[in-house]
Write a protein that holds these residues in place. Sequence first.
Motif, PDB file in Angstrom:
ATOM      1  N   THR A  98       0.705  -1.260   0.143  1.00 35.86           N
ATOM      2  CA  THR A  98       0.028   0.086   0.016  1.00 35.86           C
ATOM      3  C   THR A  98       0.913   1.391  -0.147  1.00 35.86           C
ATOM      4  O   THR A  98       0.582   2.157  -0.716  1.00 35.86           O
ATOM      5  CB  THR A  98      -1.005  -0.058   1.030  1.00 35.86           C
ATOM      6  OG1 THR A  98      -1.859  -1.269   1.108  1.00 35.86           O
ATOM      7  CG2 THR A  98      -1.674   1.287   1.315  1.00 35.86           C
ATOM      8  N   PRO A 116     -11.286  -1.685   7.618  1.00 32.91           N
ATOM      9  CA  PRO A 116     -10.756  -0.510   7.289  1.00 32.91           C
ATOM     10  C   PRO A 116      -9.867  -0.148   6.469  1.00 32.91           C
ATOM     11  O   PRO A 116      -9.940   0.860   5.517  1.00 32.91           O
ATOM     12  CB  PRO A 116     -10.512   0.276   8.651  1.00 32.91           C
ATOM     13  CG  PRO A 116     -11.251  -0.602   9.830  1.00 32.91           C
ATOM     14  CD  PRO A 116     -11.331  -1.858   9.241  1.00 32.91           C
ATOM     15  N   ARG A 117      -8.808  -1.159   6.365  1.00 34.74           N
ATOM     16  CA  ARG A 117      -7.860  -1.311   5.528  1.00 34.74           C
ATOM     17  C   ARG A 117      -8.256  -1.444   4.247  1.00 34.74           C
ATOM     18  O   ARG A 117      -7.780  -0.759   3.188  1.00 34.74           O
ATOM     19  CB  ARG A 117      -6.756  -2.030   5.882  1.00 34.74           C
ATOM     20  CG  ARG A 117      -5.933  -1.678   7.036  1.00 34.74           C
ATOM     21  CD  ARG A 117      -5.294  -2.844   7.728  1.00 34.74           C
ATOM     22  NE  ARG A 117      -6.185  -3.896   8.274  1.00 34.74           N
ATOM     23  CZ  ARG A 117      -5.723  -4.951   8.716  1.00 34.74           C
ATOM     24  NH1 ARG A 117      -4.392  -5.411   9.056  1.00 34.74           N
ATOM     25  NH2 ARG A 117      -6.539  -5.814   9.073  1.00 34.74           N
ATOM     26  N   GLY A 124     -10.171   1.693   2.975  1.00 35.60           N
ATOM     27  CA  GLY A 124      -9.017   2.942   2.701  1.00 35.60           C
ATOM     28  C   GLY A 124      -8.453   2.689   1.270  1.00 35.60           C
ATOM     29  O   GLY A 124      -7.920   3.614   0.755  1.00 35.60           O
ATOM     30  N   LEU A 165     -10.742   3.772  -1.268  1.00 36.14           N
ATOM     31  CA  LEU A 165     -10.589   5.269  -1.342  1.00 36.14           C
ATOM     32  C   LEU A 165      -9.335   5.900  -2.016  1.00 36.14           C
ATOM     33  O   LEU A 165      -9.828   6.681  -2.875  1.00 36.14           O
ATOM     34  CB  LEU A 165     -10.624   5.593   0.081  1.00 36.14           C
ATOM     35  CG  LEU A 165     -10.767   7.232   0.268  1.00 36.14           C
ATOM     36  CD1 LEU A 165     -12.160   7.886  -0.427  1.00 36.14           C
ATOM     37  CD2 LEU A 165     -11.213   7.564   1.695  1.00 36.14           C
ATOM     38  N   MET A 166      -8.335   5.110  -1.644  1.00 38.37           N
ATOM     39  CA  MET A 166      -7.172   5.466  -2.343  1.00 38.37           C
ATOM     40  C   MET A 166      -7.157   5.388  -3.974  1.00 38.37           C
ATOM     41  O   MET A 166      -6.810   6.447  -4.858  1.00 38.37           O
ATOM     42  CB  MET A 166      -5.686   4.721  -1.729  1.00 38.37           C
ATOM     43  CG  MET A 166      -5.456   5.320  -0.498  1.00 38.37           C
ATOM     44  SD  MET A 166      -5.148   7.086  -0.384  1.00 38.37           S
ATOM     45  CE  MET A 166      -3.896   7.519  -1.608  1.00 38.37           C
ATOM     46  N   GLU A 209     -16.119   9.603   7.709  1.00 36.78           N
ATOM     47  CA  GLU A 209     -15.614   8.802   6.320  1.00 36.78           C
ATOM     48  C   GLU A 209     -16.690   8.967   5.301  1.00 36.78           C
ATOM     49  O   GLU A 209     -16.394   8.934   4.131  1.00 36.78           O
ATOM     50  CB  GLU A 209     -15.290   7.390   6.712  1.00 36.78           C
ATOM     51  CG  GLU A 209     -13.743   7.274   7.458  1.00 36.78           C
ATOM     52  CD  GLU A 209     -13.340   6.037   7.581  1.00 36.78           C
ATOM     53  OE1 GLU A 209     -13.442   5.113   6.797  1.00 36.78           O
ATOM     54  OE2 GLU A 209     -13.044   5.688   8.736  1.00 36.78           O
ATOM     55  N   THR A 211     -16.422  10.914   1.805  1.00 34.36           N
ATOM     56  CA  THR A 211     -16.639  10.076   0.730  1.00 34.36           C
ATOM     57  C   THR A 211     -17.794  10.698   0.025  1.00 34.36           C
ATOM     58  O   THR A 211     -17.779  10.739  -1.418  1.00 34.36           O
ATOM     59  CB  THR A 211     -16.635   8.687   0.866  1.00 34.36           C
ATOM     60  OG1 THR A 211     -15.550   8.284   1.611  1.00 34.36           O
ATOM     61  CG2 THR A 211     -16.733   7.970  -0.367  1.00 34.36           C
TER      62      THR A 211
END
Length: 145
Positions: free
Chosen positions: A10, A45-46, A49, A52-53, A88, A92
């Motif tokens: 990541t 959550p990872r 995430g 999202l990235m 979040e 978003t």
Amino acid sequence: MSSEELAVRTAAAEAKAHAGDFRGAASEFRTLARDHVREVGADDPRTLGVRLMLTKVLGTAKQFRKAVEVCEPLLDDLVRVHGPEHDEVLETRQLLANLRYQAGDPEGAAQELELLRSALARVLVPTHDRITKVKRDIAFLQNSR
């Protein structure tokens, strides 16, 4: 595959994005999203995430339609996992509105901002600066049609 390995990959994908290699970063984030789902689960959550990235990298690369396609299901999952007023989710939703606008969909952007305004109204005082700004943005989008 270990969590540490996923974290290193990541960070490498983020470094590619910061260096301007958006195509390489997007490809790596897509792979990472699948690997995260397999290793830690879709709602971790990872995993969210990384998705999202990917959305942000696509947006930065001006691939707005692709970014919207990635962001819509991500937002649905964030709402399901965290609830509609979670920070979040709010961030978003704002991102999706911006991406919709950039993709040439001001009506969709206005609808997304209306949902954002509604959620913000449940957690902030009506005169909060953020609500005022969202209302101005909605008015702008409605007048641009």
